[in-house]
Design a protein around this motif. Sequence first.
Motif, PDB file in Angstrom:
ATOM      1  N   LEU A   1      -5.236  35.612 -43.852  1.00 51.16           N
ATOM      2  CA  LEU A   1      -5.542  35.782 -42.431  1.00 51.16           C
ATOM      3  C   LEU A   1      -4.943  34.632 -41.618  1.00 51.16           C
ATOM      4  N   ARG A   2      -5.049  33.408 -42.135  1.00 51.61           N
ATOM      5  CA  ARG A   2      -4.490  32.254 -41.413  1.00 51.61           C
ATOM      6  C   ARG A   2      -2.990  32.443 -41.232  1.00 51.61           C
ATOM      7  N   VAL A   3      -2.311  32.821 -42.308  1.00 51.07           N
ATOM      8  CA  VAL A   3      -0.865  32.993 -42.247  1.00 51.07           C
ATOM      9  C   VAL A   3      -0.510  34.092 -41.248  1.00 51.07           C
ATOM     10  N   PHE A   4      -1.296  35.179 -41.266  1.00 45.18           N
ATOM     11  CA  PHE A   4      -0.993  36.284 -40.354  1.00 45.18           C
ATOM     12  C   PHE A   4      -1.174  35.869 -38.898  1.00 45.18           C
ATOM     13  N   PHE A   5      -2.337  35.316 -38.589  1.00 46.00           N
ATOM     14  CA  PHE A   5      -2.660  35.047 -37.187  1.00 46.00           C
ATOM     15  C   PHE A   5      -1.819  33.921 -36.590  1.00 46.00           C
ATOM     16  N   THR A   6      -1.257  33.051 -37.431  1.00 49.23           N
ATOM     17  CA  THR A   6      -0.421  31.988 -36.879  1.00 49.23           C
ATOM     18  C   THR A   6       1.057  32.348 -36.947  1.00 49.23           C
ATOM     19  N   GLY A   7       1.363  33.560 -37.449  1.00 46.86           N
ATOM     20  CA  GLY A   7       2.761  33.987 -37.488  1.00 46.86           C
ATOM     21  C   GLY A   7       3.591  33.224 -38.498  1.00 46.86           C
ATOM     22  N   ALA A   8       2.948  32.696 -39.539  1.00 44.38           N
ATOM     23  CA  ALA A   8       3.701  31.926 -40.533  1.00 44.38           C
ATOM     24  C   ALA A   8       4.566  32.813 -41.420  1.00 44.38           C
ATOM     25  N   PHE A   9       4.415  34.147 -41.280  1.00 46.40           N
ATOM     26  CA  PHE A   9       5.180  35.063 -42.137  1.00 46.40           C
ATOM     27  C   PHE A   9       6.567  35.341 -41.576  1.00 46.40           C
ATOM     28  N   ARG A  10       6.872  34.800 -40.392  1.00 46.95           N
ATOM     29  CA  ARG A  10       8.157  35.117 -39.767  1.00 46.95           C
ATOM     30  C   ARG A  10       9.307  34.480 -40.544  1.00 46.95           C
ATOM     31  N   LYS A  11      10.528  34.900 -40.216  1.00 46.87           N
ATOM     32  CA  LYS A  11      11.706  34.372 -40.882  1.00 46.87           C
ATOM     33  C   LYS A  11      11.630  32.849 -40.931  1.00 46.87           C
ATOM     34  N   PRO A  12      11.899  32.174 -42.022  1.00 43.62           N
ATOM     35  CA  PRO A  12      12.412  32.651 -43.307  1.00 43.62           C
ATOM     36  C   PRO A  12      11.347  32.948 -44.357  1.00 43.62           C
ATOM     37  N   ARG A  13      10.124  33.216 -43.980  1.00 41.16           N
ATOM     38  CA  ARG A  13       9.063  33.276 -44.981  1.00 41.16           C
ATOM     39  C   ARG A  13       8.592  34.684 -45.341  1.00 41.16           C
ATOM     40  N   GLU A  14       9.347  35.722 -44.958  1.00 40.04           N
ATOM     41  CA  GLU A  14       8.856  37.085 -45.191  1.00 40.04           C
ATOM     42  C   GLU A  14       8.624  37.369 -46.675  1.00 40.04           C
TER      43      GLU A  14
ATOM     44  N   TYR B   1       4.565  44.416 -42.331  1.00 36.60           N
ATOM     45  CA  TYR B   1       4.405  43.895 -40.979  1.00 36.60           C
ATOM     46  C   TYR B   1       5.491  42.914 -40.532  1.00 36.60           C
ATOM     47  N   PRO B   2       5.906  41.947 -41.381  1.00 34.00           N
ATOM     48  CA  PRO B   2       6.951  41.020 -40.906  1.00 34.00           C
ATOM     49  C   PRO B   2       8.206  41.746 -40.434  1.00 34.00           C
ATOM     50  N   TRP B   3       8.573  42.825 -41.127  1.00 34.62           N
ATOM     51  CA  TRP B   3       9.786  43.551 -40.741  1.00 34.62           C
ATOM     52  C   TRP B   3       9.548  44.370 -39.481  1.00 34.62           C
ATOM     53  N   ILE B   4       8.354  44.942 -39.364  1.00 33.77           N
ATOM     54  CA  ILE B   4       8.032  45.711 -38.162  1.00 33.77           C
ATOM     55  C   ILE B   4       8.147  44.814 -36.934  1.00 33.77           C
ATOM     56  N   GLU B   5       7.518  43.620 -37.010  1.00 29.26           N
ATOM     57  CA  GLU B   5       7.524  42.747 -35.840  1.00 29.26           C
ATOM     58  C   GLU B   5       8.931  42.242 -35.543  1.00 29.26           C
TER      59      GLU B   5
ATOM     60  N   THR C   1      10.760  42.807 -31.895  1.00 29.88           N
ATOM     61  CA  THR C   1      11.089  41.672 -31.024  1.00 29.88           C
ATOM     62  C   THR C   1      12.571  41.322 -31.067  1.00 29.88           C
ATOM     63  N   LYS C   2      13.315  41.925 -31.970  1.00 24.74           N
ATOM     64  CA  LYS C   2      14.729  41.566 -32.183  1.00 24.74           C
ATOM     65  C   LYS C   2      14.855  40.052 -32.363  1.00 24.74           C
ATOM     66  N   ASP C   3      13.895  39.459 -32.993  1.00 21.73           N
ATOM     67  CA  ASP C   3      13.858  38.009 -33.139  1.00 21.73           C
ATOM     68  C   ASP C   3      14.367  37.655 -34.525  1.00 21.73           C
ATOM     69  N   ASP C   4      15.571  37.095 -34.588  1.00 21.82           N
ATOM     70  CA  ASP C   4      16.160  36.801 -35.888  1.00 21.82           C
ATOM     71  C   ASP C   4      16.284  35.301 -36.105  1.00 21.82           C
ATOM     72  N   LYS C   5      15.516  34.517 -35.347  1.00 18.34           N
ATOM     73  CA  LYS C   5      15.602  33.066 -35.501  1.00 18.34           C
ATOM     74  C   LYS C   5      14.657  32.582 -36.593  1.00 18.34           C
ATOM     75  N   GLU C   6      14.939  31.376 -37.061  1.00 19.41           N
ATOM     76  CA  GLU C   6      14.015  30.769 -38.017  1.00 19.41           C
ATOM     77  C   GLU C   6      12.847  30.160 -37.265  1.00 19.41           C
TER      78      GLU C   6
END
Lengths: 347, 572
Positions: B139-152, B372-376, B380-385
């Motif tokens: 839950l912590r990882v999800f709510f803080t967005g820690a799953f975003r690139k490069p951590r998917e 979810y990481p891929w959906i978001e 957002t078309k967000d490809d940054k680290e």
Amino acid sequence: MGNHSDDHPAKPEGTSEVEAKAGQTVLDKFENPGLPPHRPRLADTEPRAAKRAERQVVVLFLISVIGTLLFFFAYFGVHLDQSIGALRLQNMLLGLGTAFAMLGIGTGIVHWAKTLMPDHEVSEERHELRSEADRQDAVEIADTIIEEAGIKRRPLIRNTLIGAIALAPLPAIVMFRDLDLNPDVNKLRHTMWKEGTRLVKDPTGTPIKAADVTIGSAFHVIPEGLNELEEGKLNEKAKAVVLLMRLNPDELHPSPGREDWGYNGIVAYSKICTHVGCPVALYEQQTHHLLCPCHQSTFDLTQECKVIFGPAKRPLPQLPIKVDAEGYLVAQSDFHEPVGPSYWERG
Amino acid sequence: MSTATTTHSTASAEPEFVPSTKVGRITNFVDQRVGGSGILKEFGRKVFPDHWTFMFGEVALYSFIILLLSGTFLTFFFDPSMAETHYQGSYVPMKGLEMSVAYNSSLNISFDIRGGLFIRQVHHWAALLFVASVAVHMLRVFFTGAFRKPRELNWVVGGTLVILSMAAGFTGYSLPDDLLSGNGLRIIDGVIKSIPIVGSYISFFLFGGEFPGTAIIGRLYVLHILLIPAIILLMIVIHLFMVVVHKHTQYPGPGRNDNNVVGYPLGPVYAAKAGGFFFIVFGIIALMAAFFTINPIWNYGPYDPSPVSAGTQPDWYIGWVDGALRLMPGWLWDFPFEWNIPLPWGTNTLTLNVLLPALVPAGIVFTVLFTYPWIERWITKDDKEHHVLDRPRNAPTRTAIGMAGFTFYCVMWAAASSDLIATHFHVSLNDVTYWLRTLFFIGPIIAFQVTKRIALALQRKDREIVLHGRETGRIIRLPHGEYKEKHAQLDEYKLYRLVSFDSKKVIPGQPNEKGIVVRKEKRRAWLSRFFFEDRVAPVTPAEHRAALEHAAHEEHADHEALEGSHDKSLTH
């Protein structure tokens, strides 16, 4: 812009600033003020406070030693005398000893780290996982490997390889086929009950006389001979357990063909829930409802155990019973349908 | 982890390095034999950000280590056989009772082996804590967005660990062969049998014949002590390896950005705090095992298909699946959920009232979880680290989706105790079920809306604090009778934390190279609007300057009013 001036130049999307303020001037972004000034702790400036912290850490480590000694005291000093009280005391002291032993070390180390070790936050540059050039080289190498292997140019080789690899693990799965040497789905259709099998009390095995079953009473029943089985007793029991109840005959509404399945208002139903197979063990005398404690399926005894609430769909199967020459209750036959949860071949 | 070890044979021209301290000599000794200096250089002073929420993953790791330690002890005494025996141990109420060898040895561990009960309780509490900390960490990882690139990919490994931890828990729970866990197995058997075509056979293979058979405990034992822990261990290694590769994320704040990592060096501070924390976790689990009974199998009795106690509960982490089974009605008014389908070779039974609740909710939860990481990223078309975490309020829609999922889960989890809710609060069991069935569908929607509103409100509050300063609690009264509270401006460090976040915007449908906005892109644009159309933007420096000027002006006016009138001498 703050420290953002060194963004990765190779990123096609541009920097976060450009994204974040489309249509505004580049300068319209708060300056990153850098790390806040370091605030010294008491122990950094006051030798006496540092000394005190040191003493506290030592005391915590000593508490750990005492905890370990307490563990040994509990292990060798408390004698188990077959009473729950002694066991509870020993368990509590062992646990307390272990807890002090561990917490003493843990809190001591953390306290030491927090009060006496340097607490300067440092900032370190992140390096990119791989430089752009490296990534380009890697892609090229991968392409070269694929190209030289000729996988793309010779699809027949590729496809037969894929087929072979897909088939190769199948033996490993088929090997598990003999987990059951004789999987006979028909076993689920039959139970121990047959004509003339006496209904006996669970778990004692005492036969039940029809005269002993008073109105409003309920008995947990197993077939006679179950307790004497050498093999597979639980398997048979898991299918054959029955609930026996007596109501006022006017309250039962047997459907055509079932009028003689009971005796003087005494009826027997399978105890295995038709939902997922828990024992339906709760009988409400007033309402004549049977309740399964696992998922609360409720069956109405006065409507041949039809489901009136909960996740089950089918009524509990009824066991036809009669009375033998000595007045004992016996089964007329096996159940007329499989008992317990539904399965694909049940239909 | 020898990612950076470099063995360089230096030319002998260099004078040999001679360490002067004792520690230095030991380090040197080790390095000359196995070459660890590269690793030490790489990791010895590695910087780790520090925050209390980074503790959950640590708790998960440490409780797993405690599970391995206590579990190893238990295997020395446990005998996973279903052969029948008669109890001869020292627990008086069960003397002479017929039971399986597995249950018998569990009783012996509890009553005759000193400390056995303690270790059993440590093991069970550690298991409950392990699954709980894995879940909270997720839950912590999800709510803080820690799953975003490069951590998917690490998010996917973590999701696998969630499933594995539940599997480990369930296989272990069944081993003592007591009445409660036997009923749990009976439910699993019923669920497996509901699978079309192959269900009955899978059940026969699993139990080595009809339920309960004489094989299942031994088979679960192998899964529980060998296979599942080995896979969990492998996954943990991969998980932590990726954490080292990515370096840890950090919360937003002054001096932090996506290109640096701010925190304490691994040695000594971080190592000491993390290492000490292992002992603290162990100590807390020992306290729980000392004072709180868990799984008192001697109260349940050996497994027998006939008796069952009211208020049967699974362990908490299986509760949501059990709850789903309870919520599904067998009949919806007069519509049955079990059908007999006439097919050419005979009639077959489709048990949707078991199959649907067992598969669909868990299917939804895990499908959304893994993708979810891929959906978001697609929306957002967000490809940054990203290395700086989101504060949950600054990603309102994501936070709302997370809370909707959490509510979905909790409704099912609560349903697993519907009978206890009814008895404890003296309400009708049927009403509890009806309410939970309703909440199953509308609970997530309510949670989504409420969460999103709260997040947006918090963002507006942040804006207000930035623009108008914090309330000081000082009230002034002006000569004309007006009361006012003084506000004080934030210092630049606190201010930066509130304004530095990256605020996503709606990206309308983009035409492709032919100039057409394809249908998939339209869907993405719609989702983008759904995500970001009611965004609250962070304060810009221009807005902030304007607010400061306004405040200064007011301040000046108040000052004039208070001090001014009689001070203004004509002569200056």
